[in-house]
Write an enzyme that holds these catalytic residues in place. Structure first.
Site, PDB file in Angstrom:
ATOM      1  N   ARG A  21       0.834  -1.212   0.000  1.00  0.00           N
ATOM      2  CA  ARG A  21       0.000   0.000   0.000  1.00  0.00           C
ATOM      3  C   ARG A  21       0.863   1.254   0.000  1.00  0.00           C
ATOM      4  NH1 ARG A  21      -1.583   2.905   4.555  1.00  0.00           N
ATOM      5  NH2 ARG A  21      -3.561   4.055   4.451  1.00  0.00           N
ATOM      6  N   ASP A 103      15.496 -14.073   2.645  1.00  0.00           N
ATOM      7  CA  ASP A 103      16.872 -14.181   2.124  1.00  0.00           C
ATOM      8  C   ASP A 103      16.956 -14.691   0.686  1.00  0.00           C
ATOM      9  OD1 ASP A 103      16.078 -16.671   3.003  1.00  0.00           O
ATOM     10  OD2 ASP A 103      17.961 -17.173   3.990  1.00  0.00           O
ATOM     11  N   ASP A 128      11.142 -14.880   9.808  1.00  0.00           N
ATOM     12  CA  ASP A 128      12.378 -15.435  10.379  1.00  0.00           C
ATOM     13  C   ASP A 128      13.317 -14.353  10.914  1.00  0.00           C
ATOM     14  OD1 ASP A 128      11.457 -17.890   9.743  1.00  0.00           O
ATOM     15  OD2 ASP A 128      12.948 -18.344   8.212  1.00  0.00           O
ATOM     16  N   ARG A 155       0.948 -23.035  28.455  1.00  0.00           N
ATOM     17  CA  ARG A 155       1.473 -23.043  29.822  1.00  0.00           C
ATOM     18  C   ARG A 155       0.367 -23.373  30.830  1.00  0.00           C
ATOM     19  NH1 ARG A 155       2.366 -18.364  30.979  1.00  0.00           N
ATOM     20  NH2 ARG A 155       4.096 -17.850  29.620  1.00  0.00           N
ATOM     21  N   GLY A 186       8.432 -16.939  28.913  1.00  0.00           N
ATOM     22  CA  GLY A 186       8.944 -17.528  30.147  1.00  0.00           C
ATOM     23  C   GLY A 186       9.312 -18.997  30.003  1.00  0.00           C
ATOM     24  N   ARG A 244       4.395 -33.545  26.056  1.00  0.00           N
ATOM     25  CA  ARG A 244       3.551 -33.330  24.878  1.00  0.00           C
ATOM     26  C   ARG A 244       4.256 -32.370  23.927  1.00  0.00           C
ATOM     27  NH1 ARG A 244       1.311 -37.006  26.885  1.00  0.00           N
ATOM     28  NH2 ARG A 244      -0.896 -37.272  27.397  1.00  0.00           N
ATOM     29  N   HIS A 250       2.406 -22.935  10.366  1.00  0.00           N
ATOM     30  CA  HIS A 250       2.023 -21.753   9.579  1.00  0.00           C
ATOM     31  C   HIS A 250       1.041 -20.827  10.277  1.00  0.00           C
ATOM     32  CE1 HIS A 250       3.975 -24.246   6.590  1.00  0.00           C
ATOM     33  NE2 HIS A 250       4.146 -23.163   5.896  1.00  0.00           N
TER      34      HIS A 250
HETATM   35  O1  F6P Z   1       9.149 -17.723   5.639  1.00  0.00           O
HETATM   36  C1  F6P Z   1      10.058 -18.379   6.446  1.00  0.00           C
HETATM   37  C2  F6P Z   1       9.474 -19.681   6.869  1.00  0.00           C
HETATM   38  O2  F6P Z   1       8.272 -19.445   7.545  1.00  0.00           O
HETATM   39  C3  F6P Z   1      10.398 -20.532   7.700  1.00  0.00           C
HETATM   40  O3  F6P Z   1      10.399 -20.198   9.057  1.00  0.00           O
HETATM   41  C4  F6P Z   1       9.862 -21.904   7.432  1.00  0.00           C
HETATM   42  O4  F6P Z   1      10.856 -22.859   7.626  1.00  0.00           O
HETATM   43  C5  F6P Z   1       9.454 -21.827   5.993  1.00  0.00           C
HETATM   44  O5  F6P Z   1       9.176 -20.492   5.753  1.00  0.00           O
HETATM   45  C6  F6P Z   1       8.288 -22.682   5.610  1.00  0.00           C
HETATM   46  O6  F6P Z   1       8.092 -22.556   4.242  1.00  0.00           O
HETATM   47  P1  F6P Z   1       6.851 -23.104   3.431  1.00  0.00           P
HETATM   48  O7  F6P Z   1       5.687 -22.211   3.732  1.00  0.00           O
HETATM   49  O8  F6P Z   1       7.267 -23.020   2.011  1.00  0.00           O
HETATM   50  O9  F6P Z   1       6.612 -24.485   3.914  1.00  0.00           O
END
Ligand code: F6P
Length: 319
Positions: A21, A103, A128, A155, A186, A244, A250
Site C-alpha cells: 500500500r 533471504d 524469520d 502453559r 517464560g 507433549r 504456519h
Molecule cells: O518464511 C520463512 C518460513 O516461515 C520458515 O520459518 C519456514 O521454515 C518456511 O518459511 C516454511 O516454508 P513453506 O511455507 O514453504 O513451507
C-alpha cells in the site's frame, strides 16, 4: 522515473500488504505507475501482473498475507529465468523493481542485476527476521506475538497437568523467533539451530526444576533445531516427566499485522520508492532506530546477529 514494479516473494509475512500500500501510494503521489507482479518471481518470468492504483490498495492494511500472492520460484534461480524476467521488465518499460521477501528472494533480487539494467531495491519481509541492516524484518513482531499467545495457553494446561511441553516455532535456519518467544513466554529452555545441545543436559535441568517445585517445563524449539516428537520421546523416557508436543507451524505466518509491522511496512514502502528516486540500486531497505538504513542486498542476506542475551536472561529468570 515513470514506471516501477513490485513483487512479493518467498514465504509471506504479516506487514507485506501495508508495505505494498505504501509503495503504491508513495509512487502515485510522484506520478509513477506501479505494476504489481503476481505469484512472486513466477509472475515476473511469465508476465502475470496488474497495474496498481491507490484505490486498489485500500482496505488491505489489516490483511495478513500478500494481496499479490507469492511463490518460491525455482526458475528464478537459473540464468534463463533471470534473463526472461529482465526481458519482461524491459518490455513493460519498468525502470525500478521493489522486491519484498526473505533471504532467497533478496538474493534473487541481487542476481537479477547481473541481467537487467534497471534499479532494484529490497524490503526485508520474513517472519524469520534473518535479514541484516534492519532492527526487525516485516512480519517478525506479529509472528512472535501470535506464537506467544499459544505459549501462554499451553502453559496453562502444562501447569495443570504438570507436563513438559515442547513448542515448535518456525525458523528452519534461524533462532530469532524462538529466542524472542522463549523470553517473552517464560520458557524454561530455548533450542535453536545456531547451537548444539545435549539431551542428557536438558534431562538434568528438567529434574532439577522439578526438585525446585516447578510444575511445568516449557521448551521452545526452533524448527531447524531438531524434531520435536523425537525429542519428546527421549525427554519423557529419560526424565520421567509426561511430555507433549505442539507444532505451531504456519499459524505464525497468518493473521493481521500488528501495529509495529504496519508502521515499518508503511515506512519501508515509502523509503523504497524514495531510494529508487535517489537513483540507488542493489540495496535493501532497513529501519534502524526508527530511521532509514540502506545495506547492500548481498550483505543483507548474510543475516543479522542473534539476541543471545534473550536466552541468557530467560535462563536466569526460569529458576
Ligand atoms: O518464511 C520463512 C518460513 O516461515 C520458515 O520459518 C519456514 O521454515 C518456511 O518459511 C516454511 O516454508 P513453506 O511455507 O514453504 O513451507
Amino acid at each position: 522515473m515513470n514506471r516501477i514494479g513490485i513483487v512479493t516473494s518467498g514465504g509471506d509475512a504479516p506487514g507485506m500488504n501495508p508495505a505494498i500500500r505504501s509503495v503504491v501510494r508513495t509512487a502515485r503521489a510522484e506520478n509513477i505507475e506501479v505494476i504489481g507482479f503476481n505469484r512472486g518471481y513466477y509472475g515476473l518470468i511469465n508476465e502475470i501482473y496488474q497495474q496498481l492504483d491507490v484505490r486498489m490498495v485500500g482496505g488491505i492494511l489489516e490483511k495478513g498475507g500478500t494481496i499479490l500472492r507469492t511463490l518460491r520460484c525455482r526458475e528464478f534461480e537459473t540464468a534463463e529465468g533471470l534473463k526472461k524476467a529482465a526481458q519482461n521488465l524491459d518490455h513493460l518499460g519498468i525502470e525500478g523493481l521493489i522486491v519484498i521477501g526473505g533471504d532467497g528472494s533478496l538474493r534473487g533480487a541481487a542476481e537479477l542485476l547481473d541481467f537487467w539494467n534497471g534499479q532494484v531495491v529490497g524490503i526485508p519481509g520474513s517472519i524469520d527476521n534473518d535479514i541484516g541492516g534492519t532492527d526487525l524484518c516485516l512480519g517478525f513482531d506479529t509472528a512472535v506475538n501470535t506464537a506467544l499467545e499459544s505459549v501462554d495457553r499451553i502453559r496453562d494446561t502444562a501447569t495443570s497437568h504438570e507436563r513438559l511441553f515442547i513448542i515448535e516455532v518456525m525458523g528452519r535456519a534461524s533462532g530469532h523467533i524462538a529466542l524472542s518467544v522463549g523470553l517473552a513466554g517464560g520458557a524454561e529452555e530455548i533450542l535453536i539451530p545456531e547451537e548444539e545441545y545435549e539431551v542428557d543436559s536438558i534431562v538434568t535441568r528438567v529434574r532439577a526444576a522439578r526438585k525446585r517445585g516447578k510444575l511445568h517445563y516449557i521448551i521452545v524449539l526452533a524448527e531447524g533445531a531438531g524434531k520435536g516428537f523425537w525429542l519428546a520421546d527421549e525427554l519423557e523416557e529419560k526424565s520421567g516427566m509426561e511430555t507433549r508436543v505442539a507444532v505451531l507451524g504456519h499459524i505464525q505466518r497468518g493473521g493481521k499485522p500488528l501495529a509495529f509491522d504496519r508502521i515499518i511496512g508503511a515506512k519501508m514502502g515509502s523509503y523504497a520508492v524514495q531510494t529508487l528516486l535517489e537513483g540507488e540500486s542493489g540495496v535493501c531497505i532497513g529501519v534502524r532506530s526508527g530511521r532509514r538504513n540502506l545495506t547492500d542486498l548481498l550483505e543483507a542476506v548474510e543475516g543479522k546477529s542473534l539476541s543471545w542475551e534473550n536466552r541468557g536472561i530467560s535462563q536466569t529468570l526460569s529458576i
